[in-house]
Scaffold this motif. Structure first.
Motif, short mmCIF file in Angstrom:
data_model
loop_
_atom_site.label_atom_id
_atom_site.label_comp_id
_atom_site.label_asym_id
_atom_site.label_seq_id
_atom_site.Cartn_x
_atom_site.Cartn_y
_atom_site.Cartn_z
N SER A 119 -37.76 -4.59 4.35
CA SER A 119 -37.95 -4.62 2.83
C SER A 119 -36.50 -4.33 2.20
O SER A 119 -35.86 -3.94 2.82
N SER A 177 -35.33 -3.69 -2.11
CA SER A 177 -35.45 -3.77 -3.70
C SER A 177 -34.34 -4.29 -4.46
O SER A 177 -33.36 -4.09 -4.41
N ILE A 200 -35.42 -10.75 -9.15
CA ILE A 200 -35.50 -11.69 -8.04
C ILE A 200 -35.85 -13.11 -8.74
O ILE A 200 -36.68 -13.93 -7.93
N SER A 231 -39.90 -16.64 -4.65
CA SER A 231 -41.38 -16.35 -4.55
C SER A 231 -41.67 -16.28 -3.03
O SER A 231 -40.82 -16.54 -2.07
N VAL A 232 -42.95 -15.62 -2.89
CA VAL A 232 -43.49 -15.60 -1.63
C VAL A 232 -43.67 -17.10 -0.88
O VAL A 232 -43.88 -18.06 -1.45
N VAL A 290 -39.88 -14.97 2.73
CA VAL A 290 -40.21 -13.95 1.91
C VAL A 290 -41.78 -13.79 2.20
O VAL A 290 -42.32 -14.76 1.77
N ILE A 310 -43.67 -9.84 -2.67
CA ILE A 310 -43.20 -9.51 -3.77
C ILE A 310 -44.18 -8.60 -4.66
O ILE A 310 -44.96 -9.16 -5.01
N ALA A 337 -38.12 -5.14 -8.33
CA ALA A 337 -38.89 -5.95 -7.57
C ALA A 337 -38.78 -5.46 -6.07
O ALA A 337 -37.65 -5.80 -5.27
N ASN A 338 -39.82 -4.88 -5.41
CA ASN A 338 -40.06 -4.42 -4.19
C ASN A 338 -40.30 -5.79 -3.29
O ASN A 338 -41.27 -6.48 -3.48
N THR A 339 -39.57 -6.22 -2.28
CA THR A 339 -39.57 -7.53 -1.52
C THR A 339 -39.71 -7.29 -0.22
O THR A 339 -38.97 -6.44 0.50
N THR A 340 -40.70 -7.67 0.48
CA THR A 340 -40.76 -7.97 1.86
C THR A 340 -40.53 -9.52 2.64
O THR A 340 -40.94 -10.25 2.01
N VAL A 341 -39.78 -9.09 3.55
CA VAL A 341 -39.19 -10.54 4.18
C VAL A 341 -39.66 -10.44 5.73
O VAL A 341 -39.65 -8.96 6.40
#
Length: 150
Positions: free
Chosen positions: A43, A45, A49, A53-54, A68, A71, A80-84
């Motif tokens: 993850s 932040s 972003i 996009s996802v 990704v 989001i 924007a908390n993002t998970t990859v």
């Protein structure tokens, strides 16, 4: 209808069905990579972003190593908390940075991982602290046109 016409129609139908099954299998493989089928989640932040996009690529040295997968906006910090999802076998040092990069003036944005030099690696589920959000080309052009004044 003659027997030879029926056989031809059945053969063509079988070929169309086989092509559809092949396409579905191919799409299943592509989708399973993007959805975290074989890899681990990290993850980060970001302040911005924009353009990501996802499903956007995660790249390391220009090579796609992940996707990704999530989001969402943090309502407290407005970040924007993002998970990859990163491919299994790609070990990233725990002092790595993650930035939003552009493919060019007309290209899209992607997430780029800049590996650090630490001997310790990020564990699955870890957060990458060192982030840099997207740079707006419009705001850069406006600064250039206005002579650097905001």
């Amino acid at each position: 209808m003659s027997s030879s016409t029926q056989r031809t129609e059945i053969a063509v139908g079988g070929l169309v069905l086989a092509a559809a099954i092949g396409f579905a299998a191919y799409m299943g493989q592509v989708a399973s990579f993007g959805s975290g089928g074989s890899g681990y989640e990290l993850s980060a932040s970001f302040r911005s972003i924009e353009g990501v996009s996802v499903g956007s690529d995660v790249r390391l040295a220009g090579v796609k190593v992940g996707t990704v997968t999530g989001i969402e906006l943090d309502p407290v910090t407005f970040r924007a908390n993002t998970t990859v999802n990163v491919q299994e076998g790609i070990l990233l040092p725990d002092d790595s940075a993650i930035v939003i990069s552009s493919e060019g003036l007309l290209g899209g944005n992607f997430v780029e991982v800049l590996p650090g030099g630490s001997p310790f690696n990020l564990e699955p589920g870890s957060e990458i602290i060192d982030t840099q959000g997207a740079v707006s080309l419009v705001s850069l052009l406006m600064r250039f046109v206005s002579g650097g004044e905001e």
